[in-house]
Scaffold this active site. Structure first.
Site, PDB file in Angstrom:
ATOM      1  CB  ALA A 185      11.994   2.542  -1.222  1.00 25.62           C
ATOM      2  CB  ALA A 186       9.225  -1.415  -3.473  1.00 26.56           C
ATOM      3  CG  ASP A 200      12.329   3.748   3.340  1.00 27.25           C
ATOM      4  OD1 ASP A 200      12.904   3.731   4.434  1.00 27.25           O
ATOM      5  OD2 ASP A 200      11.146   4.107   3.195  1.00 27.25           O
ATOM      6  N   PRO A 251       0.827  -1.208   0.000  1.00 26.31           N
ATOM      7  CG  PRO A 251      -0.149  -1.144   2.121  1.00 26.31           C
ATOM      8  CD  PRO A 251       0.629  -2.028   1.203  1.00 26.31           C
ATOM      9  N   GLY A 306       4.046   3.098   5.140  1.00 27.58           N
ATOM     10  CA  GLY A 306       5.159   2.727   6.012  1.00 27.58           C
ATOM     11  C   GLY A 306       5.835   1.438   5.623  1.00 27.58           C
TER      12      GLY A 306
HETATM   13  C1  MEV Z   1      10.095   6.726   5.939  1.00 30.34           C
HETATM   14  O1  MEV Z   1       9.844   5.409   5.450  1.00 30.34           O
HETATM   15  C2  MEV Z   1      11.227   6.704   6.915  1.00 30.34           C
HETATM   16  C3  MEV Z   1      11.694   8.062   7.428  1.00 30.34           C
HETATM   17  O2  MEV Z   1      12.755   7.809   8.341  1.00 30.34           O
HETATM   18  C4  MEV Z   1      12.177   8.952   6.316  1.00 30.34           C
HETATM   19  C5  MEV Z   1      13.448   8.425   5.662  1.00 30.34           C
HETATM   20  O3  MEV Z   1      14.227   7.705   6.296  1.00 30.34           O
HETATM   21  O4  MEV Z   1      13.684   8.806   4.502  1.00 30.34           O
HETATM   22  C6  MEV Z   1      10.588   8.777   8.185  1.00 30.34           C
END
Ligand code: MEV
Length: 338
Positions: free
Chosen positions: A121-122, A164, A112, A116
């Site tokens: 990134a994927a 990520d 999704p 989070g």
């Molecule tokens: C987001 O998935 C993670 C954060 O730490 C931002 C990042 O590391 O780029 C909030």
């Protein structure tokens, strides 16, 4: 036609603090984004997104990838999805020294968007890999991870760590501290994910923590305290037998650190009622620990539990839309036969 798929991730520890140079330990999970890239004769880019928290849409544009045609889909989600695909195309063109390369791109994601689990990134990692391979210029993993980071950095206006994108490229558990990224050994951790059906705005959440940290000493201390938790967690992981089932004692110790990490993230203002409710439901069901994962504000929590109680309890928790187990993805981005 080239097809690549890259995994999403959960943060065992360290999101947000990693932006300020503290270490973080994300772990890749077996939920993937798959990107198909087919070079075109012209310089157009045609993107079809089958499932990015969207019902599916197709966009075609020429020349500059900044143009946005009118399409019938929620604008913020389309902007988010397209921004990452645009950035991946720019990186692929630059890496292959082919500024006018055009592509037909299809994105299919089991992750999704903005929840989070590292969907952007994927998509970026799989997109750059597929597009450069389609042009006959495959990248080694280090360059791929670096270019994917630069793509995220650009879209998130300078507010991104390497965590990520490095994790999605390499798979497994990784440790990221500033520009230093390395794969680390990890046992088979029994991840359970709870998803509230929503999403957080990563850029706004990171900016909020930045402001808090500049204004209040407690927030700067909290960021450092998250770093201490990560260091303690790393020591525990280093003592564990890689890829074996972890002992109950190890799960309890890791779980305690996850609970502390969640409390500190909540102090930084990035939790949400739904995330807190899922964290408490998991703990009440006997999970060893639970925390939000990623930028927060909505989206997912991750808990550690080998038993069936936690997924069941989460599925009955108000505000939880989906609960599922996630295996550690030991393999990062990979090419798939079309
Ligand atoms: C987001 O998935 C993670 C954060 O730490 C931002 C990042 O590391 O780029 C909030």
């Amino acid at each position: 036609m080239t097809v690549c798929e890259a995994p999403g991730k959960v943060y065992l520890f360290g999101e947000h603090a990693v932006v300020y140079g503290e270490p973080a330990v994300p772990a890749a999970i077996e939920r993937r984004a798959r990107v198909t890239a087919e070079p075109r004769e012209d310089d157009h880019v045609r993107v079809t997104a089958e499932d990015l928290s969207l019902d599916g849409f197709t966009v075609e544009y020429a020349g500059g990838t900044g143009d946005r045609p009118d399409i019938d889909a929620p604008a913020p989600l389309v902007e988010a999805a397209m921004g990452y695909v645009d950035a991946a195309v720019r990186q692929a063109r630059s890496a292959a020294d082919a500024p006018d390369a055009g592509f037909d791109i299809t994105v299919e994601s089991e992750i999704p968007l903005g929840a989070g689990l590292g969907s952007s990134a994927a998509v970026v990692v799989a997109g750059i890999d597929a597009a450069t391979r389609a042009l006959g210029e495959p990248l080694d993993r280090e360059e791929l991870a670096d270019r994917a980071y630069r793509a995220e950095f650009e879209v998130q206006e300078g507010q991104a760590s390497r965590a990520d994108t490095f994790c999605s490229t390499m798979g497994g558990a990784v440790r990221v501290e500033g520009d230093d990224c390395e794969a680390i050994d990890a046992p088979n951790l029994p991840f359970v994910i709870g998803f509230d059906g929503g999403a957080g705005d990563t850029g706004a959440l990171v900016a909020g923590v930045r402001e808090l940290r500049e204004e209040y000493r407690f927030a700067a201390d909290t960021v450092r305290a998250i770093g201490d938790i990560v260091r303690d967690g790393e020591e525990l992981l280093a003592e564990a037998v890689p890829e074996a089932d972890p002992s109950r004692e190890l799960l309890e110790e890791l779980g305690d650190l996850m609970d502390f990490n969640h409390g500190l993230l909540a102090a930084l203002g990035v939790s949400a009622r739904s995330l807190d409710a899922m964290v408490w439901a998991a703990r009440d069901a006997g999970a060893h620990g639970a925390k939000l994962t990623g930028a927060g504000g909505g989206g997912c929590i991750v808990a550690l539990d080998s038993d069936a109680e936690t997924p069941t309890a989460l599925s009955y928790t108000q505000g939880c839309e989906e609960a599922f187990r996630a295996e550690l993805a030991t393999e990062g981005v990979r090419v798939v036969e079309p």
